[in-house]
Scaffold this motif. Structure first.
Motif, short mmCIF file in Angstrom:
data_model
loop_
_atom_site.label_atom_id
_atom_site.label_comp_id
_atom_site.label_asym_id
_atom_site.label_seq_id
_atom_site.Cartn_x
_atom_site.Cartn_y
_atom_site.Cartn_z
N ILE A 45 35.69 45.63 37.00
CA ILE A 45 36.24 46.84 36.41
C ILE A 45 36.73 46.56 34.99
O ILE A 45 36.49 47.35 34.07
CB ILE A 45 37.38 47.41 37.28
N ALA A 46 37.40 45.43 34.79
CA ALA A 46 37.93 45.10 33.47
C ALA A 46 36.82 44.91 32.44
O ALA A 46 37.02 45.17 31.26
CB ALA A 46 38.79 43.84 33.55
N ASN A 47 35.66 44.46 32.87
CA ASN A 47 34.56 44.17 31.94
C ASN A 47 33.46 45.22 31.98
O ASN A 47 32.35 44.97 31.52
CB ASN A 47 33.98 42.80 32.26
N LEU A 48 33.77 46.39 32.50
CA LEU A 48 32.78 47.45 32.66
C LEU A 48 32.08 47.80 31.36
O LEU A 48 30.86 47.97 31.32
CB LEU A 48 33.45 48.70 33.25
N SER A 49 32.81 47.89 30.28
CA SER A 49 32.21 48.32 29.01
C SER A 49 31.88 47.15 28.08
O SER A 49 31.58 47.36 26.91
CB SER A 49 33.14 49.30 28.30
N THR A 50 31.91 45.93 28.57
CA THR A 50 31.59 44.76 27.76
C THR A 50 30.07 44.61 27.67
O THR A 50 29.38 44.58 28.69
CB THR A 50 32.20 43.49 28.37
N ASP A 51 29.56 44.54 26.46
CA ASP A 51 28.13 44.36 26.27
C ASP A 51 27.67 43.04 26.86
O ASP A 51 28.29 42.00 26.66
CB ASP A 51 27.77 44.38 24.78
N GLY A 52 26.56 43.06 27.60
CA GLY A 52 25.98 41.86 28.17
C GLY A 52 26.61 41.38 29.46
O GLY A 52 26.17 40.39 30.03
N TYR A 53 27.65 42.06 29.93
CA TYR A 53 28.30 41.64 31.17
C TYR A 53 27.47 42.08 32.36
O TYR A 53 26.99 43.20 32.43
CB TYR A 53 29.71 42.25 31.27
N SER A 54 27.27 41.18 33.30
CA SER A 54 26.57 41.56 34.53
C SER A 54 27.56 41.52 35.69
O SER A 54 28.42 40.64 35.77
CB SER A 54 25.39 40.62 34.81
N ARG A 55 27.42 42.49 36.55
CA ARG A 55 28.34 42.64 37.68
C ARG A 55 28.29 41.40 38.58
O ARG A 55 27.24 40.85 38.84
CB ARG A 55 27.97 43.88 38.48
N GLN A 56 29.44 40.98 39.05
CA GLN A 56 29.54 39.83 39.93
C GLN A 56 29.73 40.29 41.37
O GLN A 56 30.31 41.35 41.62
CB GLN A 56 30.71 38.94 39.53
N THR A 57 29.24 39.50 42.30
CA THR A 57 29.45 39.76 43.72
C THR A 57 30.06 38.52 44.37
O THR A 57 29.81 37.40 43.94
CB THR A 57 28.14 40.12 44.45
N THR A 58 30.83 38.74 45.39
CA THR A 58 31.48 37.66 46.12
C THR A 58 30.67 37.34 47.36
O THR A 58 30.35 38.24 48.14
CB THR A 58 32.91 38.07 46.53
N GLU A 59 30.33 36.08 47.53
CA GLU A 59 29.60 35.63 48.72
C GLU A 59 30.62 35.19 49.77
O GLU A 59 31.41 34.28 49.53
CB GLU A 59 28.66 34.48 48.38
N ILE A 60 30.58 35.84 50.92
CA ILE A 60 31.50 35.53 52.02
C ILE A 60 30.67 35.07 53.21
O ILE A 60 29.70 35.71 53.58
CB ILE A 60 32.34 36.76 52.40
N LYS A 61 31.05 33.95 53.79
CA LYS A 61 30.33 33.40 54.95
C LYS A 61 31.29 33.29 56.13
O LYS A 61 32.50 33.21 55.96
CB LYS A 61 29.79 32.01 54.62
N GLN A 62 30.73 33.28 57.32
CA GLN A 62 31.57 33.15 58.50
C GLN A 62 31.67 31.68 58.91
O GLN A 62 30.74 30.91 58.72
CB GLN A 62 31.03 33.97 59.66
N ASN A 63 32.82 31.30 59.44
CA ASN A 63 32.99 29.96 59.99
C ASN A 63 32.21 29.86 61.29
O ASN A 63 31.88 30.88 61.91
CB ASN A 63 34.47 29.68 60.27
N GLN A 64 31.95 28.65 61.71
CA GLN A 64 31.25 28.44 62.98
C GLN A 64 32.10 28.96 64.14
O GLN A 64 33.28 28.61 64.25
CB GLN A 64 30.96 26.96 63.19
N PRO A 65 31.51 29.78 65.00
CA PRO A 65 32.27 30.23 66.17
C PRO A 65 32.43 29.10 67.19
O PRO A 65 31.69 28.13 67.17
CB PRO A 65 31.41 31.36 66.74
N VAL A 66 33.39 29.25 68.06
CA VAL A 66 33.67 28.26 69.10
C VAL A 66 33.14 28.80 70.42
O VAL A 66 33.43 29.94 70.80
CB VAL A 66 35.19 27.99 69.19
N ALA A 67 32.37 27.97 71.12
CA ALA A 67 31.84 28.36 72.43
C ALA A 67 32.96 28.31 73.46
O ALA A 67 33.66 27.30 73.58
CB ALA A 67 30.70 27.44 72.84
N VAL A 68 33.12 29.42 74.19
CA VAL A 68 34.13 29.49 75.24
C VAL A 68 33.49 30.15 76.45
O VAL A 68 33.13 31.33 76.39
CB VAL A 68 35.36 30.31 74.77
#
Length: 65
Positions: free
Chosen positions: A26-49
Motif C-alpha cells: 500500500i505504501a508503495n502503490l504509486s512508486t514507479d517500477g514497484y512490483s507487488r509483493q506476496t507472502t509465502e506461507i507454508k504449513q508445518n508437518q502435521p503429527v500422526a495421532v
C-alpha cells in the motif's frame, strides 16, 4: 496445552509478516517500477495421532515479487 499455544503463536507471527507485506504494498502503490509483493506461507508437518493427523501450525517462508 503448550502445543496449542505454539500453534496460535505461529499463526500470529505469520499474519504479522503478511500484514507488514500488505502495508508495504500500500505504501508503495504509486512508486514507479514497484512490483507487488506476496507472502509465502507454508504449513508445518502435521503429527500422526491414531487414525488421523493433527496440524502443528504454519511458518513464514519468504516474500516474493
Amino acid at each position: 496445552m503448550a502445543e496449542l499455544l505454539q500453534i496460535g503463536a505461529s499463526g500470529i507471527n505469520v499474519y504479522q509478516r503478511a500484514l507488514a507485506t500488505v502495508s508495504n504494498n500500500i505504501a508503495n502503490l504509486s512508486t514507479d517500477g514497484y512490483s507487488r509483493q506476496t507472502t509465502e506461507i507454508k504449513q508445518n508437518q502435521p503429527v500422526a495421532v491414531g487414525n488421523g493427523y493433527i496440524g502443528t501450525g504454519e511458518y513464514f517462508d519468504s516474500v516474493s515479487s
